[in-house]
Design an enzyme around this catalytic site. Structure first.
Site, PDB file in Angstrom:
ATOM      1  N   GLU A   1     -14.757 -10.538   3.341  1.00 26.77           N
ATOM      2  CA  GLU A   1     -13.394 -10.114   3.713  1.00 26.77           C
ATOM      3  C   GLU A   1     -13.378  -8.624   3.939  1.00 26.77           C
ATOM      4  O   GLU A   1     -13.931  -7.856   3.135  1.00 26.77           O
ATOM      5  CB  GLU A   1     -12.370 -10.406   2.600  1.00 26.77           C
ATOM      6  CG  GLU A   1     -11.921 -11.819   2.501  1.00 26.77           C
ATOM      7  CD  GLU A   1     -10.827 -12.020   1.450  1.00 26.77           C
ATOM      8  OE1 GLU A   1     -10.037 -11.086   1.199  1.00 26.77           O
ATOM      9  OE2 GLU A   1     -10.798 -13.120   0.880  1.00 26.77           O
TER      10      GLU A   1
ATOM     11  N   GLU B   1     -12.818 -13.980  -5.334  1.00 21.94           N
ATOM     12  CA  GLU B   1     -12.365 -12.783  -6.038  1.00 21.94           C
ATOM     13  C   GLU B   1     -12.020 -13.021  -7.513  1.00 21.94           C
ATOM     14  O   GLU B   1     -10.846 -13.023  -7.917  1.00 21.94           O
ATOM     15  CB  GLU B   1     -11.169 -12.166  -5.298  1.00 21.94           C
ATOM     16  CG  GLU B   1     -11.492 -11.807  -3.857  1.00 21.94           C
ATOM     17  CD  GLU B   1     -10.379 -11.055  -3.135  1.00 21.94           C
ATOM     18  OE1 GLU B   1      -9.256 -11.016  -3.648  1.00 21.94           O
ATOM     19  OE2 GLU B   1     -10.644 -10.512  -2.059  1.00 21.94           O
TER      20      GLU B   1
HETATM   21  O1  IFM Z   1      -4.747 -11.718   1.271  1.00 23.35           O
HETATM   22  C1  IFM Z   1      -5.723 -11.348   0.358  1.00 23.35           C
HETATM   23  C2  IFM Z   1      -6.699 -12.487   0.129  1.00 23.35           C
HETATM   24  O2  IFM Z   1      -6.054 -13.633  -0.306  1.00 23.35           O
HETATM   25  C3  IFM Z   1      -7.744 -12.121  -0.883  1.00 23.35           C
HETATM   26  N1  IFM Z   1      -8.334 -10.845  -0.583  1.00 23.35           N
HETATM   27  C4  IFM Z   1      -7.484  -9.740  -0.247  1.00 23.35           C
HETATM   28  C5  IFM Z   1      -6.506 -10.147   0.831  1.00 23.35           C
HETATM   29  C6  IFM Z   1      -5.593  -8.967   1.199  1.00 23.35           C
HETATM   30  O3  IFM Z   1      -4.868  -8.561   0.094  1.00 23.35           O
END
Ligand code: IFM
Length: 434
Positions: free
Chosen positions: A350, A166
């Site tokens: 994710e 990210e």
């Molecule tokens: O927990 C985070 C993760 O570390 C990165 N992506 C989003 C998730 C939820 O906020």
């Protein structure tokens, strides 16, 4: 769940994701201090000033966690490697850290889990943060050295590797909005970090390629940008938000250019010679990962560039007040395929939700059902989606929200560290094993 494994192509990877600082217990194994440890001490930065010192003690309890993954029928585990555990001062190696990841990977394999590694999921060693961290161009070289060190030890057993999780969070959220470590609120720091994170990404990919590794990718978080009203101004605001959040990093890595609407604000702050770095930044990728959770509603306000204001929307929300908008996932999968990755396999790396509903998390089941359906729609439209990782295996340290915010399919009692599967875990287990 209202789907099962056979609704997806053979070989489609079902996985769960976590990250090192959020679960391992950073106090163990000789890890060095990170900028998150420092940030957590600042008043108001993290709920209850919590940090990742103990977290889920995955450092000692990983056999239990992998047994749970195996029982649920997951194919792959997306984890990250802590730079500060492997190199406590960012430069010198901690053999205990390397030994830990070596054992961890072997244990994944013994449990039938394909290791999907992310090199950096946010815990920058403090010593490097002291030297300017992501605002210092040298970070790309430091990151290349870390990449060679950790992958020199575990790279022979990876299913896939991504460099940076990210990039928007590492840069804009952390250097402009100031919600994440190091907590800066500076357009100049943000611009520099945005460029350097891309340079570090490309450096890491080339480093691994030179080591003979394959199946290397980039993981980008994406948020659907919705105009807050029907005005042309709101449409432009949403467009700019989309540029900063979504198009900047994808375009840098996959097109070798930054979008004009974002450059309009950040170009004066980019480091000299930034245009010459694209041959490094565009190191060829084998796949692209999409992290998707929500949408935002935008309009302009009268603050300095980018002058964006987020307006509360009217869709149902998660426990973190994030609007639930599965259509956004289908949109991003299609756009990434059609306009950026052009045929490369795509993974949902994710997706999941924060929920306060405890063990009987029917809301999470509904959220996942809706998002898997959106992913299926995108596949029906031609997107080469090759896998889907749910965030997260277990409740963990949710950064600025501390341990209050729960994303896990497995409940964590943060006192006893007892793991208890929630309804969503049981539902996925049925979907994956029947
Ligand atoms: O927990 C985070 C993760 O570390 C990165 N992506 C989003 C998730 C939820 O906020």
């Amino acid at each position: 769940m209202n789907f099962n494994r056979t609704d997806f192509p053979k070989g489609f990877l079902f996985g769960a994701a976590t990250s090192s600082y959020q679960i391992e217990g950073h106090q163990f194994g000789g890890a060095g201090p990170t900028h998150w440890d420092t940030f957590a001490t600042g008043p108001g930065n993290v709920v209850r000033q919590e940090n990742g010192a103990l977290a889920c003690d995955h450092y000692h309890r990983y056999p239990e966690d992998f047994a749970l993954m195996k029982q649920a029928g997951f194919d792959s585990y997306r984890f990250s490697t802590s730079w500060a555990r492997v190199m406590p001062d960012g430069i010198n190696v901690n053999p205990e850290g390397l030994d830990f990841y070596d054992k961890l990977v072997d244990s994944m394999l013994e449990n039938g889990l394909k290791p999907a590694a992310t090199l950096y999921h946010w815990e920058l060693p403090s010593a490097l943060s002291d030297r300017g961290g992501w605002t210092n161009r040298d970070v790309a070289k430091w990151f290349g050295d870390f990449t060679a060190t950790i992958m020199g030890r575990i790279g022979d057993r990876m299913e896939s590797v991504a460099a940076v999780n990210e990039p928007w969070c590492v840069t804009w959220l952390s250097h402009y909005i100031g919600h994440h470590a190091p907590g800066l609120r500076s357009l100049r720091a943000a611009a520099r970090s945005m460029h350097h994170v891309m340079l570090a990404h490309g450096t890491a990919i080339s480093t691994m390629r030179d080591m003979g590794m394959s199946n290397l990718g980039g993981v980008f978080n994406m948020e659907y940008a919705n105009p807050a009203d029907n005005s042309p101004e709101a449409a432009r605001a949403a467009q700019l938000y989309d540029g900063i959040y979504n198009r900047f990093f994808l375009s840098g890595a996959l097109r070798g250019e930054y979008p004009a609407d974002v450059l309009e604000g950040i170009e004066p702050h980019l480091p000299d010679g930034w245009q010459d770095d694209f041959p490094v930044i565009t190191a060829p990728l084998d796949w692209v990962g999409v992290n998707y959770y929500t949408r935002k509603n935008l309009r302009f306000d009268d603050t300095p560039w980018p002058s964006l204001e987020e307006v509360e929307g009217d869709l149902p929300k998660t426990a973190l007040d994030w609007e639930i908008y599965p259509e956004g996932l289908a949109f991003f999968l299609k756009r990434t395929h059609e306009e950026y990755s052009k045929g490369l396999p795509i993974y949902v790396t994710e997706n999941g939700m924060a929920s306060d509903s405890g063990f009987d998390d029917q809301d999470r089941i509904a959220y996942l059902n809706a998002h898997f359906a959106a992913a299926k729609d995108a596949m029906d439209a031609g997107v080469p989606l090759a896998g889907y990782y749910v965030w997260s295996l277990m409740d963990n340290f949710e950064w600025a929200h501390g341990y209050k915010s729960r994303f896990g399919m497995v409940h964590m009692d943060f006192e006893s560290l007892k793991r208890t599967p929630k309804a969503s875990y049981e539902a996925l287990k049925i979907a994956l094993t029947r």
